[in-house]
Design an enzyme around this catalytic site. Structure first.
Site, short mmCIF file in Angstrom:
data_model
loop_
_atom_site.label_atom_id
_atom_site.label_comp_id
_atom_site.label_asym_id
_atom_site.label_seq_id
_atom_site.Cartn_x
_atom_site.Cartn_y
_atom_site.Cartn_z
N TYR A 57 89.08 37.97 63.10
CA TYR A 57 90.10 37.39 62.21
C TYR A 57 90.50 36.01 62.72
CZ TYR A 57 94.51 37.24 59.50
OH TYR A 57 95.54 36.89 58.65
P1 NAD Z 1 97.25 42.66 51.55
O1 NAD Z 1 96.47 43.72 52.25
O2 NAD Z 1 98.60 42.99 51.01
O3 NAD Z 1 96.39 42.06 50.34
C1 NAD Z 1 95.04 41.75 50.50
C2 NAD Z 1 94.36 41.77 49.15
O4 NAD Z 1 92.97 41.45 49.33
C3 NAD Z 1 94.42 43.13 48.44
O5 NAD Z 1 94.60 42.89 47.07
C4 NAD Z 1 93.02 43.69 48.70
O6 NAD Z 1 92.61 44.61 47.73
C5 NAD Z 1 92.18 42.41 48.63
N1 NAD Z 1 90.86 42.50 49.25
C6 NAD Z 1 90.56 42.91 50.51
N2 NAD Z 1 89.23 42.88 50.69
C7 NAD Z 1 88.68 42.43 49.53
C8 NAD Z 1 87.36 42.20 49.09
N3 NAD Z 1 86.30 42.43 49.88
N4 NAD Z 1 87.16 41.74 47.84
C9 NAD Z 1 88.20 41.52 47.01
N5 NAD Z 1 89.48 41.72 47.36
C10 NAD Z 1 89.72 42.18 48.61
O7 NAD Z 1 97.31 41.45 52.59
P2 NAD Z 1 98.16 40.10 52.58
O8 NAD Z 1 99.06 40.15 53.75
O9 NAD Z 1 98.70 39.82 51.23
O10 NAD Z 1 97.00 39.06 52.92
C11 NAD Z 1 96.59 38.03 52.03
C12 NAD Z 1 96.02 36.88 52.85
O11 NAD Z 1 97.06 36.34 53.65
C13 NAD Z 1 94.90 37.28 53.82
O12 NAD Z 1 93.96 36.23 53.89
C14 NAD Z 1 95.62 37.40 55.14
O13 NAD Z 1 94.77 37.20 56.22
C15 NAD Z 1 96.62 36.26 55.00
N6 NAD Z 1 97.75 36.33 55.92
C16 NAD Z 1 98.66 37.34 55.85
C17 NAD Z 1 99.74 37.34 56.74
C18 NAD Z 1 100.81 38.41 56.72
O14 NAD Z 1 101.70 38.38 57.60
N7 NAD Z 1 100.77 39.37 55.80
C19 NAD Z 1 99.86 36.33 57.69
C20 NAD Z 1 98.90 35.31 57.73
C21 NAD Z 1 97.86 35.33 56.83
#
Ligand code: NAD
Length: 255
Positions: free
Chosen positions: A160
Site C-alpha cells: 500500500y
Molecule cells: P472503502 O473500503 O470504504 O471503499 C473502497 C471502495 O473501493 C469500495 O467501494 C470497494 O468496493 C471498491 N473497490 C475495492 N477494490 C476494487 C476493485 N478491484 N475494483 C473496483 N472497486 C473496488 O475505502 P475508503 O477508505 O473509502 O478508500 C478509498 C480510497 O481512499 C482508497 O484509495 C484508500 O486507499 C484511500 N484512503 C483512505 C483513507 C482512510 O482513512 N479511509 C486514508 C487515505 C487514503
C-alpha cells in the site's frame, strides 16, 4: 449576469467516472459531483451494492467492474454509453488494504494492491487521456493518495505504501505531459477517514486513541470532508491547479 465564484464549482453537463463509488470516500465524492450537476458513472465490483449507492447519488448510473481485471477501453466505452457522451472527470477511489509484516507479505497481495492502487488508475487515465487529447477536450483527473505518500504511518502495509507513493509520481507525470492541453491531474491525500478500509484500526480503542492524540484537530475525518476538496479539483474553481496532491489530514503532516 456575471458568474459568481460559487458558479465555478458547478459541474452541470459534465460527465464523471468514480471508481470505488459504492462506499466510503468514493461514494461521498460521487455524491458531491452529482449534487454539483455532473452525470456520474459509479464503478465498483458488486452490482447490488453499487445499485444501492446509485440511489444516493443524483444523476448517477451503476457500472459494475473490477478495476483489477477490467480492460480500460471497455470500461470507458461502457461509462460513455451509460452517460451519453465523453468523460470530463475521473476520480480513482477504488481501494483495499492488506496488512501483514513485510517478512511474510505474500507476492499475490503485493501484486493485487499495486494493480488496484497504481496500475489501474494509470491505465484508466491513459485511456481517457488518449480520447480527451484527440478531441481537444479539457478534463480533470483526480487520484487518491495517502499520508503514506510521504510517511510510513503504520507498520505492515508495504505494498500500500509503495502504491500510494507511486501514484503521486504518476499523477505529476500526467500533469506534466497533459496540462498544456487542458487536462489537469491532481490528487487528494486523506488523513484518517472513518470508512470500511480503516474499520479494523478504529475498532481497537488503544490504536484509535493513539491516532486521535496525534491529529492536531483531535478527530477523524468524515468522507464528505474529502468530497468537497475533490469537487474543488474537479471543477473550474481549481482552473490553475495541476500536479498537486492536496493533503486533507486535520494537520497530521505538519505537526
Ligand atoms: P472503502 O473500503 O470504504 O471503499 C473502497 C471502495 O473501493 C469500495 O467501494 C470497494 O468496493 C471498491 N473497490 C475495492 N477494490 C476494487 C476493485 N478491484 N475494483 C473496483 N472497486 C473496488 O475505502 P475508503 O477508505 O473509502 O478508500 C478509498 C480510497 O481512499 C482508497 O484509495 C484508500 O486507499 C484511500 N484512503 C483512505 C483513507 C482512510 O482513512 N479511509 C486514508 C487515505 C487514503
Amino acid at each position: 449576469m456575471t458568474d459568481t465564484v460559487l458558479d465555478l464549482f458547478k459541474l452541470t453537463g459534465r460527465r464523471a467516472i468514480v471508481t470505488g463509488g459504492s462506499g466510503g470516500i468514493g461514494l461521498a465524492i460521487a455524491k458531491a459531483l452529482g449534487e454539483a450537476g455532473a452525470l456520474v458513472a459509479l464503478v465498483s465490483r458488486t452490482r447490488t451494492r453499487l445499485e444501492a449507492a446509485a440511489t444516493e447519488v443524483p444523476n448517477s448510473v451503476a457500472v459494475p467492474a473490477d478495476v483489477m481485471t477490467i480492460d480500460p477501453g471497455q470500461l470507458v466505452d461502457e461509462c460513455e454509453a451509460a452517460l451519453g457522451g465523453p468523460i470530463d472527470i475521473v476520480v480513482h477511489a477504488a481501494g483495499f488494504q492488506h496488512r501483514e509484516p513485510s517478512v511474510d507479505f505474500p507476492v499475490e497481495q503485493w501484486d493485487r494492491l499495486i494493480r488496484v492502487h497504481l496500475t489501474a488508475p494509470f491505465l484508466i487515465s491513459q485511456e481517457l487521456g488518449r480520447r480527451q487529447l484527440a478531441a481537444g477536450r479539457p478534463a480533470s483527473h483526480i487520484f487518491i493518495g495517502s499520508l503514506n505518500n510521504w510517511q510510513s504511518v503504520v507498520p505492515n502495509i508495504p505494498a500500500y505504501a509503495a502504491a500510494k507513493s507511486g501514484i503521486g509520481g504518476a499523477m505529476r507525470a500526467l500533469s506534466k505531459e497533459w496540462s498544456d492541453r487542458g487536462i489537469r491531474c491532481n490528487g487528494v491525500a486523506p488523513g484518517w477517514v472513518r470508512t470500511e478500509l480503516t474499520e479494523s484500526l478504529f475498532a481497537d480503542p488503544e490504536k484509535s486513541a493513539q491516532i486521535r492524540s496525534r491529529i492536531p484537530m483531535g478527530r477523524l475525518a468524515e468522507p464528505r470532508e474529502m468530497a468537497s476538496v475533490a469537487l474543488f479539483l474537479a471543477s473550474d474553481a481549481s482552473s490553475y491547479v495541476t500536479g498537486q496532491m492536496l493533503v486533507v489530514d486535520g494537520g497530521w503532516t505538519t505537526s
